[in-house]
Design an enzyme around this catalytic site. Structure first.
Site, PDB file in Angstrom:
ATOM      1  N   HIS A 142      27.383 -10.303  -6.278  1.00  0.00           N
ATOM      2  CA  HIS A 142      26.124 -10.677  -6.914  1.00  0.00           C
ATOM      3  C   HIS A 142      25.083 -10.999  -5.853  1.00  0.00           C
ATOM      4  O   HIS A 142      25.326 -11.797  -4.945  1.00  0.00           O
ATOM      5  CB  HIS A 142      26.331 -11.913  -7.805  1.00  0.00           C
ATOM      6  N   SER A 143      23.916 -10.372  -5.947  1.00  0.00           N
ATOM      7  CA  SER A 143      22.782 -10.677  -5.081  1.00  0.00           C
ATOM      8  C   SER A 143      23.186 -10.575  -3.611  1.00  0.00           C
ATOM      9  O   SER A 143      23.600  -9.539  -3.139  1.00  0.00           O
ATOM     10  CB  SER A 143      22.241 -12.061  -5.444  1.00  0.00           C
ATOM     11  N   PHE A 144      23.100 -11.680  -2.869  1.00  0.00           N
ATOM     12  CA  PHE A 144      23.475 -11.696  -1.449  1.00  0.00           C
ATOM     13  C   PHE A 144      24.917 -11.224  -1.265  1.00  0.00           C
ATOM     14  O   PHE A 144      25.237 -10.537  -0.294  1.00  0.00           O
ATOM     15  CB  PHE A 144      23.294 -13.106  -0.890  1.00  0.00           C
TER      16      PHE A 144
ATOM     17  N   VAL B  95      16.454 -14.477  -3.266  1.00  0.00           N
ATOM     18  CA  VAL B  95      16.475 -13.821  -4.563  1.00  0.00           C
ATOM     19  C   VAL B  95      16.931 -14.783  -5.629  1.00  0.00           C
ATOM     20  O   VAL B  95      17.502 -15.823  -5.346  1.00  0.00           O
ATOM     21  CB  VAL B  95      17.420 -12.596  -4.554  1.00  0.00           C
TER      22      VAL B  95
ATOM     23  N   SER C 190      21.611  -6.547  -7.085  1.00  0.00           N
ATOM     24  CA  SER C 190      21.696  -6.406  -5.642  1.00  0.00           C
ATOM     25  C   SER C 190      21.657  -4.940  -5.258  1.00  0.00           C
ATOM     26  O   SER C 190      21.677  -4.048  -6.105  1.00  0.00           O
ATOM     27  CB  SER C 190      22.995  -7.046  -5.130  1.00  0.00           C
TER      28      SER C 190
END
Length: 249
Positions: A103-105, A221, A129
């Site tokens: 997720h994301s990073f 984010v 992402s």
């Protein structure tokens, strides 16, 4: 605790340990779940129960996050070190090949790992992402960006600010104020693993203040618990907006 959670894991590392939580049978195909920046393994508590049961899901806390040990003073929190953590966790679990859910990073870290160790990755799943995220300024002047990151790290270390201690309610309201996209229920779930009780009613953040250095001049984010939509890359699982699970034909 997430539905179907079978165990909390504590994997030995040179600087301490990596904490993780697992769902399903360890005999099933493994999936390593990577959370977003300044989040923790609880990010997946509401998502994992919606996914197929015939996988072994392990959600790790990156170093300095959740219940994992912090790095030693002076050791930076950056992409390369988190990619190394993924490799170390795989070694500790004795996994030769597995899927990544980021997720994301965490998706950025998963993408980097997939490029460096492609033979170890079965599938790469990205949520909110992309495999690599770099700001335009970083692309245009990598040296200046890296210099600023190092100088910020030194400034934070020199400030020697004490850990902030607040009540659980103050912690929650501060978190919600800075993360307006996250609801109260989800905020409590993230703070459950991201804070430590130090007195009867007071808590402090588990994540060291210097973690924020990597966010300065870089990307930040939106983070939150994952329960809405999944984007996939070369993956056999899809989670639609109405939360129905389908498989790639």
């Amino acid at each position: 605790m997430g539905e179907g959670l079978i165990s909390e894991l504590k994997l030995a590392m040179p600087w301490g340990h990596i904490a993780a939580k697992a769902w399903g049978s360890h005999k099933s195909p493994p999936v390593l779940c990577l959370h977003g920046w300044l989040d923790n393994a609880n990010s997946f508590d509401r998502l994992i129960p919606l996914l197929p049961k015939d996988f072994y899901y392990v959600a790790m806390d990156f170093g300095g996050h959740g219940l994992s040990s912090h790095y030693s003073p002076g050791f930076p929190y950056d992409h390369q070190n988190f990619v190394s953590e993924v490799r170390r966790v795989a070694a500790a679990l004795k996994w030769n090949r597995f899927s990544l859910l980021g997720h994301s990073f965490g998706g950025t870290v998963g993408g980097m790992f997939s490029c460096i160790f492609p033979e170890m990755v079965d599938k790469l799943v990205l949520l909110e992402s992309s495999p690599f995220i770099l700001e335009t300024n970083e692309l245009e002047n990598m040296l200046s960006y890296k210099r600023k990151a190092i100088e910020n790290m030194l400034q934070v270390e020199a400030s020697k600010k004490p850990s902030q201690v607040v009540s659980p309610e103050e912690m929650l309201q501060g978190f919600l104020k800075n993360n307006s996209h996250v609801g109260e229920e989800c905020g409590k779930l993230l703070l459950q693993r991201g804070t430590t009780q130090v007195a009867t009613v007071f808590m402090h953040a588990c994540m060291l203040h210097r973690l924020l250095v990597a966010a300065r001049g870089s990307f930040v984010v939106a983070h939150g618990l994952l329960s809405c939509r999944m984007w996939t890359l070369s993956c056999g699982l899809f989670l639609n907006r109405d939360r129905r699970i389908t498989r790639e034909s």
